[in-house]
Design an enzyme around this catalytic site. Sequence first.
Site, short mmCIF file in Angstrom:
data_model
loop_
_atom_site.label_atom_id
_atom_site.label_comp_id
_atom_site.label_asym_id
_atom_site.label_seq_id
_atom_site.Cartn_x
_atom_site.Cartn_y
_atom_site.Cartn_z
N HIS A 1 12.43 -94.74 -39.44
CA HIS A 1 11.69 -95.49 -38.42
C HIS A 1 11.59 -96.97 -38.78
O HIS A 1 10.50 -97.54 -38.79
CB HIS A 1 10.26 -94.94 -38.27
CG HIS A 1 10.19 -93.56 -37.73
ND1 HIS A 1 9.08 -92.74 -37.90
CD2 HIS A 1 11.08 -92.82 -37.01
CE1 HIS A 1 9.29 -91.58 -37.32
NE2 HIS A 1 10.49 -91.60 -36.77
N HIS B 1 6.10 -91.45 -34.40
CA HIS B 1 7.55 -91.48 -34.36
C HIS B 1 7.93 -92.54 -33.32
O HIS B 1 7.34 -92.59 -32.23
CB HIS B 1 8.09 -90.10 -34.01
CG HIS B 1 7.80 -89.10 -35.09
ND1 HIS B 1 8.75 -88.61 -35.95
CD2 HIS B 1 6.62 -88.53 -35.47
CE1 HIS B 1 8.20 -87.78 -36.81
NE2 HIS B 1 6.90 -87.72 -36.54
#
Length: 594
Positions: A530, A574
């Site tokens: 990420h 996320h």
Amino acid sequence: MAWLRVLTALALGAICSGAIIESIADLTKLKLKFDYIVVGGGTSGAVIGNRLTENKDVSVLIVEAGGSNANVLDIIVPAFCTMATPQTPQDWNYTTIPQPGLNGRAIAYPRGFVLGGSSSVNYLIYTRGARDDFDRFARVTGDEGWSWDSLIPYILKNERFGLPADHHNTTNQFDPKVHGFNGINSVSLAGFPSDIDSRVFEATDELSEFPFNLDMNSGNTIGIGWMQATIKDGSRSSSATSYLAPEFVNRPNLHVLLNARVTRVLPTGPTSFDTVEFVQSLDGKLKMIRPRYTLTAGSEVILSAGSIGTPAILLHSGIGNSTTLSALGIEPLHNLPSVGQNLSDHVFLGASWLVNSTNTTDEAARNATLAAEELAKWNTTRMGPLVDNPGSQLGWLRIPNNSSIFEQFSDPSAGPTAGHFELLLANGIVGPPPPTGNFMSISSALVSPTSRGYVELNSTDPLAAPLINPNFLASDFDMFVLREALRASARFAAAPVFSNYIIAPFSFNATDTDPELDEFIRANAGTVFHPVGTAAMSAKGANFGVVDPDLTVKGLQKLRIVDLSVLPFIPASHTQASAYIIAERAADLIKAAQ
């Protein structure tokens, strides 16, 4: 099983068609001019191309370095997401520099090298982040338009919440009041039950430390709830299959060029960077001798190459720290020292427990016959265990406010609706299973890290991979949180409901000391993939940052950045949903500037 995978891929047919061009030569024959050139056909870039071409008088070219997402089975089947990367043709195949916090390990750093970008190869998890995450973006940029409440219309504009693959009753599994049902990118709940589902939620009743959260996409993420994922009818929903679906990509004013890698953005005036330079990109095999092509946008160039690609392109273009660029041999054209700095990412740590069951994903991973049966079922009915990604539940939790760690560190989280760590539950082991045994996993992720890294160059060759240093676990705070996350997972596994299910810990012991846990963490931790922050937003007029709140590059004209690199802090989530949200608002900002 290999023959079945091939036949399945052939039967799927092309997912994208229309104005998709696979070679630069074919594009040049068309002799087209474009108002906007979008660099990167990933999560954000596809949104921009779609939304701008809603106006039939606006023309857009999306330039994507990778190839088509069509017929790639590991992309299409949700459960195969673990095989989509790393070291595949759909991956940029980056590697970090050695990480001192990971015992000197250099680790794979996957990014999507395919239409749809990382939305085509990620683990499909859809989490928007916390209200506090976005409100912090608004505060640090001075732009209320980046606040949670202001972004809700864009959140709903993106999302098309639908039924899970098995069409089961989803009452009390999500809150319909906080979702969009008429957007473009599909989201759904798990479509195949697992053995741990009821046990997980009974544990939230038994342990007050782990509250049930009906819907963590409400803006308050704290607690354990059902996972939501970008899946439609048992198949992946990416930006390529949604925003670039045939009804959109067939617009005469939208073109997508595949296999074309942008090397630089070029100026046509002292501050106007409206031209892109690119080369043909075939199977990721690039040589400097390849011909270079240029195209100039009538209005703007929009960089959507991601948190690794965007800063690399800027730096090769002479936009960055002038001193560093000069020392490397690149002519500095615009001094922006923040380019490539502030790299932030989430640290992931898998942990598993041996369980009293044979109904886990470990069975198919070891049994080729069973795996083939599952694929055949998916292929003929879009049902069965392959319709989901590896997990069904997840949740975010916080370190208590009275923890001693806050005597040494100020709280890096965005606020009380954002977690310090995440727990991800799965009905099977993380990674390939051992020859025998069945497992339940409760993996941890550090989601409010204090460590910061960078993306820098070590070559003037724009086709060379940049230096990627996430600087994982460089902070004592980050190590503290991961230790606490491990201990929290052990406490969750000790809930009474698991007493006749869990046989023994497999990864670590709840009685391990801090040094023993630290050894386990540094030897086994990785990333959730990420990366954000390498071209961060700051307030207009600030002497740091890369883009203003409208996402235009500071001090330049006709150049804008729309991807996760613009986030000044990493959200406790996320990140694919954030990429969609950023792009949806950015499209309106661009339209307003026309």
